[in-house]
Design a protein around this motif. Sequence first.
Motif, PDB file in Angstrom:
ATOM      1  N   GLU A  13      73.057   1.982  51.036  1.00  0.00           N
ATOM      2  CA  GLU A  13      72.251   1.309  52.042  1.00  0.00           C
ATOM      3  C   GLU A  13      73.105   0.605  53.097  1.00  0.00           C
ATOM      4  N   ASN A  14      74.357   0.341  52.774  1.00  0.00           N
ATOM      5  CA  ASN A  14      75.254  -0.293  53.747  1.00  0.00           C
ATOM      6  C   ASN A  14      76.188   0.707  54.424  1.00  0.00           C
ATOM      7  N   ASP A  15      75.938   2.001  54.195  1.00  0.00           N
ATOM      8  CA  ASP A  15      76.767   3.043  54.800  1.00  0.00           C
ATOM      9  C   ASP A  15      76.245   3.366  56.195  1.00  0.00           C
ATOM     10  N   ASP A  16      76.982   2.970  57.221  1.00  0.00           N
ATOM     11  CA  ASP A  16      76.549   3.177  58.609  1.00  0.00           C
ATOM     12  C   ASP A  16      76.572   4.644  59.022  1.00  0.00           C
ATOM     13  N   GLN A  17      77.231   5.489  58.230  1.00  0.00           N
ATOM     14  CA  GLN A  17      77.294   6.900  58.575  1.00  0.00           C
ATOM     15  C   GLN A  17      76.041   7.665  58.138  1.00  0.00           C
ATOM     16  N   LEU A  18      75.198   7.030  57.350  1.00  0.00           N
ATOM     17  CA  LEU A  18      73.956   7.654  56.903  1.00  0.00           C
ATOM     18  C   LEU A  18      72.791   7.214  57.782  1.00  0.00           C
ATOM     19  N   THR A  19      71.887   8.147  58.081  1.00  0.00           N
ATOM     20  CA  THR A  19      70.673   7.785  58.808  1.00  0.00           C
ATOM     21  C   THR A  19      69.715   7.090  57.846  1.00  0.00           C
ATOM     22  N   GLU A  20      68.696   6.454  58.411  1.00  0.00           N
ATOM     23  CA  GLU A  20      67.719   5.787  57.563  1.00  0.00           C
ATOM     24  C   GLU A  20      66.994   6.788  56.660  1.00  0.00           C
ATOM     25  N   LYS A  21      66.727   7.989  57.184  1.00  0.00           N
ATOM     26  CA  LYS A  21      66.064   9.005  56.362  1.00  0.00           C
ATOM     27  C   LYS A  21      66.969   9.471  55.238  1.00  0.00           C
ATOM     28  N   GLN A  22      68.260   9.615  55.517  1.00  0.00           N
ATOM     29  CA  GLN A  22      69.197   9.994  54.455  1.00  0.00           C
ATOM     30  C   GLN A  22      69.233   8.945  53.351  1.00  0.00           C
ATOM     31  N   LYS A  23      69.230   7.686  53.739  1.00  0.00           N
ATOM     32  CA  LYS A  23      69.254   6.623  52.737  1.00  0.00           C
ATOM     33  C   LYS A  23      68.006   6.675  51.860  1.00  0.00           C
ATOM     34  N   LYS A  24      66.841   6.933  52.482  1.00  0.00           N
ATOM     35  CA  LYS A  24      65.608   7.040  51.708  1.00  0.00           C
ATOM     36  C   LYS A  24      65.656   8.231  50.757  1.00  0.00           C
ATOM     37  N   ILE A  25      66.212   9.344  51.244  1.00  0.00           N
ATOM     38  CA  ILE A  25      66.326  10.545  50.414  1.00  0.00           C
ATOM     39  C   ILE A  25      67.242  10.278  49.224  1.00  0.00           C
ATOM     40  N   ILE A  26      68.378   9.637  49.469  1.00  0.00           N
ATOM     41  CA  ILE A  26      69.346   9.382  48.405  1.00  0.00           C
ATOM     42  C   ILE A  26      68.775   8.433  47.354  1.00  0.00           C
ATOM     43  N   VAL A  27      68.136   7.357  47.798  1.00  0.00           N
ATOM     44  CA  VAL A  27      67.543   6.411  46.847  1.00  0.00           C
ATOM     45  C   VAL A  27      66.459   7.106  46.021  1.00  0.00           C
TER      46      VAL A  27
END
Length: 216
Positions: A13-27
């Motif tokens: 969630e603190n990785d600036d290289q990931l988009t918000e959608k990527q973060k949701k997908i990963i979680v």
Amino acid sequence: MNDQNNLIEEIFENDDQLTEKQKKIIVAAIESFAEKGYASTSTSEIAKRAGVAEGTIFRHYKTKKDLLYSIVEPMIAKFIAPFVINDMKKVLDQDYEQFEDFLRAMFENRISFIRRNLLLFRILVQEIPFQPELQKMFKKHIASKIYTRFEDLVDHYKAKGQLVDLPASTIIRVTVSSIFGYLIARNLLFPEINWDDEVETEQTIRLIINGVSPRE
């Protein structure tokens, strides 16, 4: 995710290289893989949980396996490996008078670690036996860096006459399998049981000591 898994949130969630959608997908993928296992989880389930279209997953990750590796590799390489190694070194580098005291410290250390990282622990235990690439990652970043130190420690206690004259690899296998056998039973196989960690720790230590101590 709950507080037990806040380390996972820190990584992604603190990785600036990931988009918000990527973060949701990963979680969503972490939670789904931990609950149902990699093989039983579909990308459509992950997409629904993440609140995105299934096609969005494949725009970022070519396959479901790529998604799994994109989760596990940074966990092991960037965060979990140094954390585990530093955490374990605190135990391994202490000069405990008795092997039993070392075992108790190691046991308490691992119980605490797994409580904070239960979803990660579940994914690793479930998937490492079936994913050769994950096995390589684990061996590269964690196992090989700890094993040599553990071997030296076993030789130290053997020289003090506290351990039976068996290969260090055998004593390590007996010790590690006993400790993690309990942790897997407690956290993955039978979490509904009202476990008493203090009692179980002492009983497991007694079993290990009885198996590796020299006979009178």
